[in-house]
Design a protein around this motif. Sequence first.
Motif, PDB file in Angstrom:
ATOM      1  N   LEU A  45      21.011 120.046 -19.251  1.00 40.64           N
ATOM      2  CA  LEU A  45      21.039 121.244 -18.412  1.00 40.64           C
ATOM      3  C   LEU A  45      20.862 120.887 -16.937  1.00 40.64           C
ATOM      4  O   LEU A  45      21.579 121.421 -16.071  1.00 40.64           O
ATOM      5  N   LEU A  46      19.933 119.994 -16.634  1.00 44.27           N
ATOM      6  CA  LEU A  46      19.716 119.571 -15.247  1.00 44.27           C
ATOM      7  C   LEU A  46      20.956 118.884 -14.678  1.00 44.27           C
ATOM      8  O   LEU A  46      21.335 119.113 -13.522  1.00 44.27           O
ATOM      9  N   PHE A  47      21.590 118.041 -15.508  1.00 49.12           N
ATOM     10  CA  PHE A  47      22.818 117.366 -15.071  1.00 49.12           C
ATOM     11  C   PHE A  47      23.907 118.380 -14.729  1.00 49.12           C
ATOM     12  O   PHE A  47      24.584 118.269 -13.690  1.00 49.12           O
ATOM     13  N   LEU A  48      24.092 119.385 -15.598  1.00 51.47           N
ATOM     14  CA  LEU A  48      25.117 120.403 -15.351  1.00 51.47           C
ATOM     15  C   LEU A  48      24.801 121.233 -14.102  1.00 51.47           C
ATOM     16  O   LEU A  48      25.709 121.556 -13.323  1.00 51.47           O
ATOM     17  N   ILE A  49      23.533 121.557 -13.914  1.00 52.24           N
ATOM     18  CA  ILE A  49      23.142 122.335 -12.731  1.00 52.24           C
ATOM     19  C   ILE A  49      23.403 121.538 -11.453  1.00 52.24           C
ATOM     20  O   ILE A  49      23.962 122.066 -10.471  1.00 52.24           O
ATOM     21  N   ILE A  50      23.017 120.265 -11.451  1.00 51.66           N
ATOM     22  CA  ILE A  50      23.237 119.420 -10.272  1.00 51.66           C
ATOM     23  C   ILE A  50      24.735 119.254  -9.997  1.00 51.66           C
ATOM     24  O   ILE A  50      25.188 119.326  -8.843  1.00 51.66           O
TER      25      ILE A  50
END
Length: 283
Positions: A47-52
């Motif tokens: 999720l963090l990767f997609l948000i970034i």
Amino acid sequence: MNITKKTEKTSQYTAVKKERLSPQQLYVKNHHRHHHIVTFLRLLVLLLFLIIWETSGRYGLIDTFFFSSPSMVVSFFVKMIMDGSFFTHTGITLLETLLSFLLITIISIMIATLLWYSKTLSEILEPYLVVLNSLPKSALAPLFIVWLGTGINTIIVAGISVAIFGSIISLYTDFKHVDHEKLKLIYTLGGNRFHAFHKVVLPSCIPIILSNMKVNIGLALVGVIIGEFLAARRGLGYLIIYGSQVFQLNMVITSIIILCVIAMGLYQCIQWIEHLYKKKAGL
């Protein structure tokens, strides 16, 4: 004061409950808790990767023409669903991968069995297997096109070539290292080489065969994609090459993500089969 008493009662109740649990139940409970924590952290990292990734594209930190973005990938994926290209290209890649994987499994077990039966044959063929396993398989793909033409046969052979030699060597090595005391017992009781293989070697190596299959399913997919790069007009490998040639990076990245999902799904299927076997065998 009441809150303090309630807290003390709760802690006492929890302590009593823990005491009632057997060591095995505590182990299972801790194992499940650890599994849930790992799963949560995996999803959090994704999720963090997609948000970034999405944020970087929206604020111009990366060029979405070259790197795309999650929203653009989802939009292109929906487009593929609507026009049916997702089912066509994913279906053909999945079919080619499964056929390659099945042939790798069958052929490698058969040849490893022959090598185990005949020590002379194994001594003759082992150096050739090592050389062929070390050879970059992408170098063979142009030869497959010349010999077999362009089409599904070439792609399946390319998928087989990536994993077959390593699989044979691995299985044959494991067959040789089966408990020799058990083999002596079979021969002492009047059994022959067939009985030794059927009663001792094959049952002992089933966990190793399943582990080998988990590796081969990924290698088969790699080989199929190599074949589709060179000799296909359908499939996810074809979409990756075509998209890079016409600078449709959304097509390329979406195809790569679909491949990742396929690889994970196929691996999980083999792992599930391995889990069922271990549960049935009591391992």
